[in-house]
Scaffold this motif. Structure first.
Motif, PDB file in Angstrom:
ATOM      1  N   MET A 146       0.842  -1.180   0.000  1.00 12.06           N
ATOM      2  CA  MET A 146       0.000   0.000   0.000  1.00 12.06           C
ATOM      3  C   MET A 146       0.887   1.243   0.000  1.00 12.06           C
ATOM      4  SD  MET A 146      -3.250   1.090   0.193  1.00 12.06           S
ATOM      5  CE  MET A 146      -3.919  -0.521   0.384  1.00 12.06           C
ATOM      6  N   LYS A 147       0.550   2.177  -0.860  1.00 20.31           N
ATOM      7  CA  LYS A 147       1.339   3.399  -1.037  1.00 20.31           C
ATOM      8  C   LYS A 147       0.584   4.626  -0.520  1.00 20.31           C
ATOM      9  CE  LYS A 147       4.604   1.478  -3.590  1.00 20.31           C
ATOM     10  NZ  LYS A 147       5.941   1.318  -3.108  1.00 20.31           N
ATOM     11  N   VAL A 148       1.322   5.684  -0.249  1.00 23.61           N
ATOM     12  CA  VAL A 148       0.740   6.962   0.157  1.00 23.61           C
ATOM     13  C   VAL A 148      -0.255   7.424  -0.904  1.00 23.61           C
ATOM     14  CG1 VAL A 148       1.288   9.415   0.482  1.00 23.61           C
ATOM     15  CG2 VAL A 148       2.668   7.658   1.634  1.00 23.61           C
ATOM     16  N   ARG A 149       0.058   7.191  -2.165  1.00 23.29           N
ATOM     17  CA  ARG A 149      -0.818   7.550  -3.277  1.00 23.29           C
ATOM     18  C   ARG A 149      -2.223   6.932  -3.097  1.00 23.29           C
ATOM     19  NH1 ARG A 149       0.980   9.233  -7.831  1.00 23.29           N
ATOM     20  NH2 ARG A 149       3.062   8.375  -7.573  1.00 23.29           N
ATOM     21  N   ASP A 150      -2.279   5.692  -2.600  1.00 22.31           N
ATOM     22  CA  ASP A 150      -3.551   5.005  -2.392  1.00 22.31           C
ATOM     23  C   ASP A 150      -4.376   5.677  -1.294  1.00 22.31           C
ATOM     24  OD1 ASP A 150      -2.797   3.035  -4.311  1.00 22.31           O
ATOM     25  OD2 ASP A 150      -1.636   2.006  -2.743  1.00 22.31           O
ATOM     26  N   VAL A 151      -3.697   6.112  -0.254  1.00 24.10           N
ATOM     27  CA  VAL A 151      -4.378   6.807   0.843  1.00 24.10           C
ATOM     28  C   VAL A 151      -4.926   8.139   0.345  1.00 24.10           C
ATOM     29  CG1 VAL A 151      -4.176   7.716   3.187  1.00 24.10           C
ATOM     30  CG2 VAL A 151      -2.847   5.712   2.515  1.00 24.10           C
ATOM     31  N   MET A 152      -4.130   8.833  -0.446  1.00 23.88           N
ATOM     32  CA  MET A 152      -4.584  10.110  -0.999  1.00 23.88           C
ATOM     33  C   MET A 152      -5.809   9.909  -1.890  1.00 23.88           C
ATOM     34  SD  MET A 152      -0.961  12.008  -1.831  1.00 23.88           S
ATOM     35  CE  MET A 152      -1.754  13.182  -2.888  1.00 23.88           C
ATOM     36  N   ALA A 153      -5.804   8.847  -2.685  1.00 19.66           N
ATOM     37  CA  ALA A 153      -6.934   8.574  -3.572  1.00 19.66           C
ATOM     38  C   ALA A 153      -8.191   8.250  -2.775  1.00 19.66           C
ATOM     39  CB  ALA A 153      -6.600   7.426  -4.517  1.00 19.66           C
ATOM     40  N   SER A 154      -8.032   7.497  -1.689  1.00 22.07           N
ATOM     41  CA  SER A 154      -9.209   7.134  -0.887  1.00 22.07           C
ATOM     42  C   SER A 154      -9.731   8.314  -0.079  1.00 22.07           C
ATOM     43  CB  SER A 154      -8.889   5.958   0.048  1.00 22.07           C
ATOM     44  OG  SER A 154      -8.048   6.359   1.102  1.00 22.07           O
ATOM     45  N   LYS A 155      -8.879   9.297   0.151  1.00 18.32           N
ATOM     46  CA  LYS A 155      -9.274  10.497   0.892  1.00 18.32           C
ATOM     47  C   LYS A 155     -10.320  11.295   0.119  1.00 18.32           C
ATOM     48  CE  LYS A 155      -7.220  14.610   2.953  1.00 18.32           C
ATOM     49  NZ  LYS A 155      -6.004  15.323   3.289  1.00 18.32           N
ATOM     50  N   GLY A 156     -10.207  11.242  -1.216  1.00 16.21           N
ATOM     51  CA  GLY A 156     -11.201  11.914  -2.048  1.00 16.21           C
ATOM     52  C   GLY A 156     -10.840  13.326  -2.465  1.00 16.21           C
ATOM     53  N   SER A 157     -10.027  14.008  -1.695  1.00 13.57           N
ATOM     54  CA  SER A 157      -9.639  15.369  -2.042  1.00 13.57           C
ATOM     55  C   SER A 157      -8.137  15.520  -1.842  1.00 13.57           C
ATOM     56  CB  SER A 157     -10.360  16.382  -1.159  1.00 13.57           C
ATOM     57  OG  SER A 157      -9.825  17.679  -1.356  1.00 13.57           O
ATOM     58  N   SER A 158      -7.493  16.093  -2.829  1.00 12.17           N
ATOM     59  CA  SER A 158      -6.058  16.336  -2.697  1.00 12.17           C
ATOM     60  C   SER A 158      -5.768  17.831  -2.587  1.00 12.17           C
ATOM     61  CB  SER A 158      -5.307  15.738  -3.891  1.00 12.17           C
ATOM     62  OG  SER A 158      -5.740  16.355  -5.086  1.00 12.17           O
ATOM     63  N   GLU A 159      -6.814  18.597  -2.306  1.00 14.07           N
ATOM     64  CA  GLU A 159      -6.636  20.042  -2.191  1.00 14.07           C
ATOM     65  C   GLU A 159      -5.676  20.368  -1.051  1.00 14.07           C
ATOM     66  OE1 GLU A 159      -9.284  24.136  -2.134  1.00 14.07           O
ATOM     67  OE2 GLU A 159     -10.275  22.214  -1.859  1.00 14.07           O
ATOM     68  N   VAL A 160      -4.747  21.260  -1.333  1.00 11.50           N
ATOM     69  CA  VAL A 160      -3.765  21.677  -0.341  1.00 11.50           C
ATOM     70  C   VAL A 160      -4.125  23.087   0.111  1.00 11.50           C
ATOM     71  CG1 VAL A 160      -1.331  22.153   0.100  1.00 11.50           C
ATOM     72  CG2 VAL A 160      -1.976  20.256  -1.404  1.00 11.50           C
ATOM     73  N   PHE A 161      -4.380  23.228   1.400  1.00  5.26           N
ATOM     74  CA  PHE A 161      -4.712  24.534   1.960  1.00  5.26           C
ATOM     75  C   PHE A 161      -3.434  25.194   2.458  1.00  5.26           C
ATOM     76  CE2 PHE A 161      -8.625  21.972   2.840  1.00  5.26           C
ATOM     77  CZ  PHE A 161      -9.413  22.571   1.879  1.00  5.26           C
ATOM     78  N   THR A 162      -3.235  26.432   2.039  1.00  3.54           N
ATOM     79  CA  THR A 162      -1.997  27.135   2.372  1.00  3.54           C
ATOM     80  C   THR A 162      -2.285  28.462   3.065  1.00  3.54           C
ATOM     81  OG1 THR A 162      -1.894  28.272   0.241  1.00  3.54           O
ATOM     82  CG2 THR A 162      -0.804  26.122   0.378  1.00  3.54           C
ATOM     83  N   VAL A 163      -1.229  29.001   3.626  1.00  3.65           N
ATOM     84  CA  VAL A 163      -1.270  30.328   4.235  1.00  3.65           C
ATOM     85  C   VAL A 163       0.063  31.000   3.915  1.00  3.65           C
ATOM     86  CG1 VAL A 163      -0.383  29.548   6.485  1.00  3.65           C
ATOM     87  CG2 VAL A 163      -1.824  31.590   6.361  1.00  3.65           C
ATOM     88  N   LEU A 164       0.020  32.304   3.739  1.00  5.64           N
ATOM     89  CA  LEU A 164       1.243  33.058   3.451  1.00  5.64           C
ATOM     90  C   LEU A 164       2.094  33.210   4.707  1.00  5.64           C
ATOM     91  CD1 LEU A 164      -0.351  35.866   1.241  1.00  5.64           C
ATOM     92  CD2 LEU A 164       1.142  33.997   0.452  1.00  5.64           C
ATOM     93  N   PRO A 165       3.419  33.224   4.566  1.00  2.00           N
ATOM     94  CA  PRO A 165       4.289  33.369   5.733  1.00  2.00           C
ATOM     95  C   PRO A 165       4.095  34.687   6.481  1.00  2.00           C
ATOM     96  CG  PRO A 165       5.586  32.907   3.749  1.00  2.00           C
ATOM     97  CD  PRO A 165       4.165  33.045   3.330  1.00  2.00           C
ATOM     98  N   ASP A 166       3.665  35.735   5.777  1.00  2.00           N
ATOM     99  CA  ASP A 166       3.498  37.029   6.439  1.00  2.00           C
ATOM    100  C   ASP A 166       2.069  37.265   6.937  1.00  2.00           C
ATOM    101  OD1 ASP A 166       2.436  37.326   3.911  1.00  2.00           O
ATOM    102  OD2 ASP A 166       3.287  39.313   3.570  1.00  2.00           O
ATOM    103  N   ALA A 167       1.222  36.245   6.823  1.00  2.00           N
ATOM    104  CA  ALA A 167      -0.128  36.353   7.406  1.00  2.00           C
ATOM    105  C   ALA A 167      -0.005  36.386   8.924  1.00  2.00           C
ATOM    106  CB  ALA A 167      -0.985  35.177   6.964  1.00  2.00           C
ATOM    107  N   THR A 168      -1.029  36.908   9.575  1.00  2.00           N
ATOM    108  CA  THR A 168      -1.009  36.975  11.040  1.00  2.00           C
ATOM    109  C   THR A 168      -1.684  35.748  11.641  1.00  2.00           C
ATOM    110  OG1 THR A 168      -3.135  38.105  11.179  1.00  2.00           O
ATOM    111  CG2 THR A 168      -1.143  39.500  10.993  1.00  2.00           C
ATOM    112  N   VAL A 169      -1.444  35.549  12.910  1.00  3.85           N
ATOM    113  CA  VAL A 169      -2.092  34.453  13.630  1.00  3.85           C
ATOM    114  C   VAL A 169      -3.605  34.640  13.619  1.00  3.85           C
ATOM    115  CG1 VAL A 169      -2.386  33.389  15.906  1.00  3.85           C
ATOM    116  CG2 VAL A 169      -0.088  33.851  15.022  1.00  3.85           C
ATOM    117  N   ALA A 170      -4.080  35.877  13.676  1.00  4.79           N
ATOM    118  CA  ALA A 170      -5.522  36.124  13.605  1.00  4.79           C
ATOM    119  C   ALA A 170      -6.085  35.581  12.289  1.00  4.79           C
ATOM    120  CB  ALA A 170      -5.815  37.618  13.731  1.00  4.79           C
ATOM    121  N   GLU A 171      -5.379  35.824  11.187  1.00  2.38           N
ATOM    122  CA  GLU A 171      -5.808  35.296   9.882  1.00  2.38           C
ATOM    123  C   GLU A 171      -5.731  33.776   9.859  1.00  2.38           C
ATOM    124  OE1 GLU A 171      -4.472  38.647   6.688  1.00  2.38           O
ATOM    125  OE2 GLU A 171      -2.855  37.808   7.922  1.00  2.38           O
TER     126      GLU A 171
END
Length: 143
Positions: free
Chosen positions: A1-26
């Protein structure tokens, strides 16, 4: 079993990001809105400079005055444990356990293509065990 298989079963591969200069409030708003426990820190949305999690908030902001205005770059983890799509699922589980990490970015050709949480890994393992149980039950029952 590969990581790829887990990602496929998860259903979404969307990566949520934040900018380094964003604040903790954001960051707090984004974590709550997305209902996730960590975000990849990225200036361009695909390369990674770090990761920031609920643990980072708790551990690094304790006793900080004006914590909500602190920049993500000041609290993010830069020594990030990562994996690749072709890594074994077992190796991922060992890494998460040994290094006590709950979120592991998946990198392919230097780009973040997904993030797996400990919840994703446990869910996938439970599905594997249920499948094996069903197969054994069917075998024993003669079907």
């Amino acid at each position: 079993m590969k990581v790829r298989d887990v990602m496929a079963s998860k259903g979404s591969s969307e990566v949520f990001t934040v900018l380094p200069d964003a604040t903790v409030a954001e960051l707090l708003d984004r974590l709550a809105d997305l209902n996730v426990g960590a975000l990849v820190v990225s200036a361009d949305g695909s390369s990674m400079v770090g990761i920031v999690s609920e643990r980072d908030i708790v551990r690094k902001l304790r006793g900080t005055s004006n914590a909500r205005e602190t920049k993500i770059a000041d609290i993010m983890t830069t020594d990030v444990r990562v994996c690749a799509p072709d890594d074994s699922f077992a190796a991922l589980m060992v890494m998460m356990t040994e290094h006590r990490v709950r979120h592991v970015p998946v990198l392919e050709d230097g780009k973040v293509v997904g993030v797996l949480s400990i919840g994703d890994a446990v869910k996938h393992r439970m599905e594997q065990l249920e499948f094996e149980r069903d197969q054994l039950t069917s075998y024993v029952a003669g079907g």
